[in-house]
Design a protein around this motif. Structure first.
Motif, mmCIF file in Angstrom:
data_model
loop_
_atom_site.group_PDB
_atom_site.id
_atom_site.type_symbol
_atom_site.label_atom_id
_atom_site.label_comp_id
_atom_site.label_asym_id
_atom_site.label_seq_id
_atom_site.Cartn_x
_atom_site.Cartn_y
_atom_site.Cartn_z
ATOM 1 N N ASP A 1 -10.380 -2.036 -10.889
ATOM 2 C CA ASP A 1 -10.310 -3.483 -10.754
ATOM 3 C C ASP A 1 -9.801 -4.183 -12.008
ATOM 4 O O ASP A 1 -9.775 -5.401 -12.058
ATOM 5 C CB ASP A 1 -11.666 -4.040 -10.345
ATOM 6 C CG ASP A 1 -12.753 -3.757 -11.374
ATOM 7 O OD1 ASP A 1 -12.542 -2.904 -12.270
ATOM 8 O OD2 ASP A 1 -13.821 -4.378 -11.279
ATOM 9 N N LEU B 1 -13.993 -1.370 -6.808
ATOM 10 C CA LEU B 1 -13.335 -2.004 -5.669
ATOM 11 C C LEU B 1 -14.095 -1.695 -4.381
ATOM 12 O O LEU B 1 -13.513 -1.310 -3.366
ATOM 13 C CB LEU B 1 -11.880 -1.524 -5.576
ATOM 14 C CG LEU B 1 -10.995 -1.911 -6.765
ATOM 15 C CD1 LEU B 1 -9.689 -1.135 -6.759
ATOM 16 C CD2 LEU B 1 -10.739 -3.408 -6.769
ATOM 17 N N ASP B 2 -15.395 -1.889 -4.437
ATOM 18 C CA ASP B 2 -16.229 -1.575 -3.277
ATOM 19 C C ASP B 2 -15.833 -2.343 -2.024
ATOM 20 O O ASP B 2 -16.068 -1.878 -0.913
ATOM 21 C CB ASP B 2 -17.702 -1.821 -3.590
ATOM 22 C CG ASP B 2 -18.285 -0.747 -4.492
ATOM 23 O OD1 ASP B 2 -17.611 0.282 -4.739
ATOM 24 O OD2 ASP B 2 -19.423 -0.929 -4.962
ATOM 25 N N HIS B 3 -15.209 -3.503 -2.196
ATOM 26 C CA HIS B 3 -14.786 -4.270 -1.018
ATOM 27 C C HIS B 3 -13.731 -3.523 -0.201
ATOM 28 O O HIS B 3 -13.530 -3.810 0.964
ATOM 29 C CB HIS B 3 -14.270 -5.653 -1.422
ATOM 30 C CG HIS B 3 -13.042 -5.619 -2.276
ATOM 31 N ND1 HIS B 3 -13.087 -5.398 -3.641
ATOM 32 C CD2 HIS B 3 -11.744 -5.763 -1.954
ATOM 33 C CE1 HIS B 3 -11.854 -5.416 -4.123
ATOM 34 N NE2 HIS B 3 -11.015 -5.635 -3.118
ATOM 35 N N LYS B 4 -13.096 -2.527 -0.797
ATOM 36 C CA LYS B 4 -12.097 -1.733 -0.073
ATOM 37 C C LYS B 4 -12.733 -0.688 0.847
ATOM 38 O O LYS B 4 -12.050 -0.123 1.699
ATOM 39 C CB LYS B 4 -11.132 -1.068 -1.044
ATOM 40 C CG LYS B 4 -10.283 -2.085 -1.790
ATOM 41 C CD LYS B 4 -9.023 -1.481 -2.265
ATOM 42 C CE LYS B 4 -8.151 -2.509 -2.929
ATOM 43 N NZ LYS B 4 -7.309 -3.229 -1.991
ATOM 44 N N LYS B 5 -14.015 -0.432 0.697
ATOM 45 C CA LYS B 5 -14.678 0.566 1.543
ATOM 46 C C LYS B 5 -14.506 0.257 3.019
ATOM 47 O O LYS B 5 -14.297 1.166 3.823
ATOM 48 C CB LYS B 5 -16.168 0.663 1.199
ATOM 49 C CG LYS B 5 -16.429 1.323 -0.124
ATOM 50 C CD LYS B 5 -17.919 1.374 -0.411
ATOM 51 C CE LYS B 5 -18.181 2.044 -1.738
ATOM 52 N NZ LYS B 5 -19.617 2.120 -2.024
ATOM 53 N N LYS B 6 -14.581 -1.020 3.377
ATOM 54 C CA LYS B 6 -14.464 -1.378 4.797
ATOM 55 C C LYS B 6 -13.058 -1.125 5.340
ATOM 56 O O LYS B 6 -12.873 -0.971 6.542
ATOM 57 C CB LYS B 6 -14.880 -2.827 5.017
ATOM 58 C CG LYS B 6 -13.961 -3.842 4.387
ATOM 59 C CD LYS B 6 -14.448 -5.264 4.618
ATOM 60 C CE LYS B 6 -13.485 -6.215 3.957
ATOM 61 N NZ LYS B 6 -14.107 -7.147 3.083
ATOM 62 N N LEU B 7 -12.066 -1.052 4.455
ATOM 63 C CA LEU B 7 -10.695 -0.771 4.888
ATOM 64 C C LEU B 7 -10.475 0.704 5.196
ATOM 65 O O LEU B 7 -9.517 1.056 5.885
ATOM 66 C CB LEU B 7 -9.699 -1.215 3.817
ATOM 67 C CG LEU B 7 -9.705 -2.692 3.457
ATOM 68 C CD1 LEU B 7 -8.783 -2.949 2.278
ATOM 69 C CD2 LEU B 7 -9.319 -3.538 4.662
#
Length: 108
Positions: free
Chosen positions: A9, A78-84
């Protein structure tokens, strides 16, 4: 050897490549996955083993100009990318994330 691209990040992220042995790659990316997050590695392998594998990773940088492929991606901060990446496979992303040529290549 397998190459892992590290994306973090930081504003100055270099998207660096690092090499690991086949055995270490299998530990970091189990079951033919190609996306990983450090917290999940630590959860799966334990702090000690996961930390040791990641520490070894940093000692083997790869010159991108001579790299023979990218076999996995490691996301830091970049944990928000896990859902991708619900399957932890790039090909498991929503097909709309890829252009038509990529979808044909990946057969999705």
């Amino acid at each position: 050897m397998k190459n892992i691209q590290v994306i973090d990040d930081a504003r100055n992220c270099t998207y660096s490549l690092f090499a690991v042995s086949e055995k270490d790659f299998e530990a970091l990316f189990p079951e033919k996955t190609d996306i990983a997050f450090p917290d999940e590695i630590a959860e799966r392998l334990g702090e000690r083993r996961g930390g040791a594998l990641l520490a070894k990773l940093w000692t083997r940088p790869v010159d991108k100009k001579t790299a023979q492929g990218i076999h996995g991606t490691l996301f830091y901060g970049l944990d928000h990318k896990k859902k991708l990446y619900p399957t932890r496979r790039e090909a498991g992303m929503d097909p709309r994330a890829f252009n038509a040529a990529q979808r044909r290549l990946m057969r999705i």
